[in-house]
Design a protein around this motif. Structure first.
Motif, short mmCIF file in Angstrom:
data_model
loop_
_atom_site.label_atom_id
_atom_site.label_comp_id
_atom_site.label_asym_id
_atom_site.label_seq_id
_atom_site.Cartn_x
_atom_site.Cartn_y
_atom_site.Cartn_z
N ASN A 101 0.88 -1.17 0.00
CA ASN A 101 0.00 0.00 0.00
C ASN A 101 0.92 1.22 0.00
O ASN A 101 1.64 1.45 0.97
CB ASN A 101 -0.90 -0.01 1.24
N SER A 102 0.91 1.95 -1.10
CA SER A 102 1.85 3.06 -1.23
C SER A 102 1.57 4.19 -0.25
O SER A 102 2.45 5.00 0.03
CB SER A 102 1.84 3.60 -2.66
N ILE A 103 0.35 4.24 0.28
CA ILE A 103 0.07 5.21 1.35
C ILE A 103 0.70 4.67 2.63
O ILE A 103 0.29 3.65 3.17
CB ILE A 103 -1.45 5.39 1.55
N GLY A 104 1.71 5.33 3.09
CA GLY A 104 2.44 4.85 4.26
C GLY A 104 3.52 3.86 3.91
O GLY A 104 4.24 3.38 4.79
N ASN A 105 3.62 3.51 2.61
CA ASN A 105 4.64 2.57 2.13
C ASN A 105 4.63 1.28 2.95
O ASN A 105 5.66 0.80 3.42
CB ASN A 105 6.03 3.22 2.19
N CYS A 106 3.45 0.70 3.09
CA CYS A 106 3.29 -0.53 3.87
C CYS A 106 3.39 -1.74 2.95
O CYS A 106 2.74 -1.80 1.91
CB CYS A 106 1.94 -0.52 4.58
#
Length: 213
Positions: free
Chosen positions: A65-70
């Protein structure tokens, strides 16, 4: 030869579980999940490798998940952890039954005989879910020490369904006397939300007010 084929199929099944919680998007699009980690959990079909900020591998598992680079780690097709320190526990059907976060706090998940999520909670807050005879979410209640108590009121989200999968309307309200909002779906895809519309209208009014000053 038959023994070899059976062995290959068995090995493949172990690597790619045939279970995992599923959502009937066409008839019950609002049914909750513990965590969405497969393409099908987002109602995506075909070899989708990216959807907005989400990235999937060839087997359809969420890997980033590129939001937060998870990023997410799997062992034998089972989600076990992510790079933010969360650890996931699954049962024999590959349903997530527990998540331990980086601070050591545990969130538990419970399911009914049909595999529908009926409880999720930790020591601070919890949610319970109720379904109708068609396995559709009809009630969501929230509780816990960090939730506001509403004395004397029958509080909790209620859902009512009308129509068919190609033209499904879901009305929901926050308490027995509340004003209903509406979702509208076409074959499992959200095409209208009165809540989103009201938010957009509010933003437009704010913009207009700025220009009228």
């Amino acid at each position: 030869m038959k023994v070899k084929i059976i062995s290959i199929l068995l090995f493949s099944t172990l690597l790619n579980p045939v279970f995992a919680q599923k959502i009937d998007f066409e008839n019950a699009p609002l049914n909750p999940m513990a965590f969405q980690f497969k393409r099908e959990h987002f109602n995506l079909k075909g070899p989708v490798s990216r959807w907005d900020n989400l990235y999937f591998n060839e087997d359809g598992y969420l890997i980033k998940n590129s939001i937060g680079n998870c990023t997410y780690k799997y062992v034998n097709g089972k989600l076990v952890s992510d790079n933010k320190g969360n650890k996931y526990t699954v049962n024999s059907k590959d349903y997530i039954i527990g998540v331990i976060d980086s601070y050591g706090s545990t969130t538990d998940y419970k399911y009914n005989a049909e595999g529908l999520l009926i409880y999720e909670g930790n020591k601070y807050e919890n949610k319970t879910y109720t379904y109708d005879s068609k396995n559709r979410l009809i009630r969501k209640n929230e509780g816990g020490s960090e939730k506001v108590e509403f004395d004397g009121s029958d509080y909790g989200v209620r859902y009512n369904y009308f129509g068919t999968p190609d033209d499904l309307e879901v009305f929901y309200k926050w308490n027995a006397d509340g004003k209903p909002n509406k979702y509208k779906y076409a074959n499992g895809h959200l095409i209208y939300s009165s809540f989103s519309e009201s938010k957009i209208s509010t933003i437009n009014l704010m913009i207009m007010a700025m220009f009228l000053k």
